[in-house]
Design a protein around this motif. Structure first.
Motif, PDB file in Angstrom:
ATOM      1  N   THR A 194       0.827  -1.218   0.000  1.00 30.50           N
ATOM      2  CA  THR A 194       0.000   0.000   0.000  1.00 30.50           C
ATOM      3  C   THR A 194       0.864   1.272   0.000  1.00 30.50           C
ATOM      4  OG1 THR A 194      -1.925  -1.085   0.942  1.00 30.50           O
ATOM      5  CG2 THR A 194      -1.753   1.281   1.304  1.00 30.50           C
ATOM      6  N   PRO A 195       1.899   1.358   0.860  1.00 29.67           N
ATOM      7  CA  PRO A 195       2.748   2.563   0.778  1.00 29.67           C
ATOM      8  C   PRO A 195       3.351   2.773  -0.607  1.00 29.67           C
ATOM      9  CG  PRO A 195       3.246   1.329   2.779  1.00 29.67           C
ATOM     10  CD  PRO A 195       2.281   0.492   1.996  1.00 29.67           C
ATOM     11  N   LYS A 221      -5.843  12.240  -9.575  1.00 34.43           N
ATOM     12  CA  LYS A 221      -6.412  13.294  -8.715  1.00 34.43           C
ATOM     13  C   LYS A 221      -6.719  12.765  -7.315  1.00 34.43           C
ATOM     14  CE  LYS A 221      -7.124  16.495 -12.019  1.00 34.43           C
ATOM     15  NZ  LYS A 221      -5.733  16.716 -12.428  1.00 34.43           N
ATOM     16  N   GLU A 222      -6.738  11.466  -7.163  1.00 30.24           N
ATOM     17  CA  GLU A 222      -7.051  10.853  -5.877  1.00 30.24           C
ATOM     18  C   GLU A 222      -6.387   9.486  -5.796  1.00 30.24           C
ATOM     19  OE1 GLU A 222     -11.370   9.118  -7.233  1.00 30.24           O
ATOM     20  OE2 GLU A 222     -11.312  11.010  -6.162  1.00 30.24           O
ATOM     21  N   PRO A 223      -6.263   8.910  -4.583  1.00 33.06           N
ATOM     22  CA  PRO A 223      -6.670   9.496  -3.303  1.00 33.06           C
ATOM     23  C   PRO A 223      -5.768  10.657  -2.887  1.00 33.06           C
ATOM     24  CG  PRO A 223      -5.537   7.413  -2.948  1.00 33.06           C
ATOM     25  CD  PRO A 223      -5.681   7.559  -4.417  1.00 33.06           C
ATOM     26  N   HIS A 224      -6.322  11.536  -2.064  1.00 37.77           N
ATOM     27  CA  HIS A 224      -5.593  12.705  -1.568  1.00 37.77           C
ATOM     28  C   HIS A 224      -6.176  13.050  -0.202  1.00 37.77           C
ATOM     29  CE1 HIS A 224      -3.221  16.299  -1.667  1.00 37.77           C
ATOM     30  NE2 HIS A 224      -4.233  17.122  -1.855  1.00 37.77           N
ATOM     31  N   GLY A 225      -5.328  13.041   0.832  1.00 37.66           N
ATOM     32  CA  GLY A 225      -5.783  13.369   2.184  1.00 37.66           C
ATOM     33  C   GLY A 225      -6.544  12.245   2.854  1.00 37.66           C
ATOM     34  N   GLN A 226      -6.382  11.021   2.353  1.00 29.55           N
ATOM     35  CA  GLN A 226      -7.163   9.887   2.853  1.00 29.55           C
ATOM     36  C   GLN A 226      -6.318   8.961   3.717  1.00 29.55           C
ATOM     37  OE1 GLN A 226     -10.347   9.743   2.231  1.00 29.55           O
ATOM     38  NE2 GLN A 226     -10.563  11.181   0.544  1.00 29.55           N
ATOM     39  N   LEU A 227      -7.024   8.076   4.439  1.00 26.04           N
ATOM     40  CA  LEU A 227      -6.374   6.940   5.108  1.00 26.04           C
ATOM     41  C   LEU A 227      -6.597   5.732   4.197  1.00 26.04           C
ATOM     42  CD1 LEU A 227      -5.019   5.500   7.534  1.00 26.04           C
ATOM     43  CD2 LEU A 227      -7.315   5.185   8.498  1.00 26.04           C
ATOM     44  N   VAL A 228      -5.496   5.143   3.723  1.00 30.63           N
ATOM     45  CA  VAL A 228      -5.593   4.051   2.736  1.00 30.63           C
ATOM     46  C   VAL A 228      -5.003   2.775   3.342  1.00 30.63           C
ATOM     47  CG1 VAL A 228      -4.976   3.310   0.395  1.00 30.63           C
ATOM     48  CG2 VAL A 228      -5.380   5.737   0.876  1.00 30.63           C
ATOM     49  N   TRP A 229      -5.726   1.695   3.148  1.00 27.47           N
ATOM     50  CA  TRP A 229      -5.354   0.412   3.736  1.00 27.47           C
ATOM     51  C   TRP A 229      -5.730  -0.646   2.720  1.00 27.47           C
ATOM     52  CZ3 TRP A 229      -8.630  -1.344   8.582  1.00 27.47           C
ATOM     53  CH2 TRP A 229      -8.219  -2.621   8.982  1.00 27.47           C
ATOM     54  N   ASP A 230      -4.872  -1.588   2.446  1.00 23.90           N
ATOM     55  CA  ASP A 230      -5.099  -2.574   1.384  1.00 23.90           C
ATOM     56  C   ASP A 230      -5.463  -1.853   0.075  1.00 23.90           C
ATOM     57  OD1 ASP A 230      -4.419  -4.820   2.769  1.00 23.90           O
ATOM     58  OD2 ASP A 230      -6.481  -5.350   3.317  1.00 23.90           O
TER      59      ASP A 230
END
Ligand SMILES: NC(=O)c1ccc[n+]([C@@H]2O[C@H](COP(=O)([O-])OP(=O)(O)OC[C@H]3O[C@@H](n4cnc5c(N)ncnc54)[C@H](OP(=O)(O)O)[C@@H]3O)[C@@H](O)[C@H]2O)c1
Length: 196
Positions: A169-170, A181-190
């Motif tokens: 994911t990182p 354009k996204e994701p931006h400012g999100q919490l991303v997991w898997d």
């Protein structure tokens, strides 16, 4: 034990975590996880090139810990108008409450690590908003992520993911293609945006 048996293995003279007072755990963990991320970002965000990608390592524990906050604190952390200064004050208030021993009475969860990671996730949302406002059109994307439960020194051998899987994911966020354009400012997991 090993010294007594005449072995030469390294002996770690570290207090078991449970013996460290909670207020001290809160202060040290906050300095490393939240303030360390903030200070690194203050140094590096001003020199980002167009289309840069920023990945702050948070945790799914931030979401679980948010759910354990009082309704008022949850609303505050979900408020898109919360400023970086206000977030910093809140993180300081948590440490003070932890040192006074009344953090749960004040609506905080009973976890130093989890609260610092709330800070990292919310900080990432704020930083993304600031980048959108101050560098419109530069295509910079900044997110927080969770690597999952990964077999490292911190999580131990029973965790479900190996280091390569934890990096997925990182690395996905760091390699978001130009023009995205996204994701931006999100919490991303898997590789999936989590509801905050
Ligand atoms: N592993 C998981 O399951 C998991 C899950 C969710 C999120 N995360 C997050 O992923 C990140 C990496 O965790 P990990 O599992 O790889 O942990 P780890 O095995 O404990 O490694 C932590 C690393 O941070 C360094 N570090 C700690 N305190 C520091 C300080 N004050 N200044 C500079 N460096 C410091 C350590 O350096 P030394 O080696 O020199 O001590 C070590 O290299 C963390 O942000 C963690 O919260 C991990």
């Amino acid at each position: 034990h090993n010294i007594l048996r005449g072995k030469t293995e390294m002996v770690f003279l570290v207090k078991p975590r449970k013996l460290i007072p909670f207020g001290e755990q809160a202060e040290v963990t906050m300095r490393t996880n939240f303030w360390g991320t903030l200070w690194a970002c203050h140094a590096l965000l001003p020199i980002l090139r167009p289309n840069a990608r920023v990945v702050n390592v948070s945790s799914f524990v931030s979401k679980k810990s948010l759910d354990k906050c009082s309704p008022e604190l949850q609303a505050t952390f979900r408020n898109k108008d919360l400023s970086e200064e206000e977030l910093c004050l809140l993180m300081g208030e948590f440490v003070q409450a932890a040192q006074a021993g009344d953090h749960t009475a004040q609506g905080w969860p009973n976890t130093a690590y989890g609260t610092t990671k709330i800070g990292v996730t919310v900080l990432s949302r704020i930083q993304a908003q600031v980048l959108t406002e101050t560098r419109p059109g530069d295509g910079i994307l900044l997110n927080a992520c969770c690597p999952g439960w990964v077999r490292t020194d911190m999580a131990g051998p029973n965790a479900t993911k190996g280091p390569e899987e934890g990096a997925e994911t990182p690395v996905y966020l760091a390699m978001l293609p130009e023009g995205a354009k996204e994701p931006h400012g999100q919490l991303v997991w898997d590789k999936t945006v989590q509801e905050w």
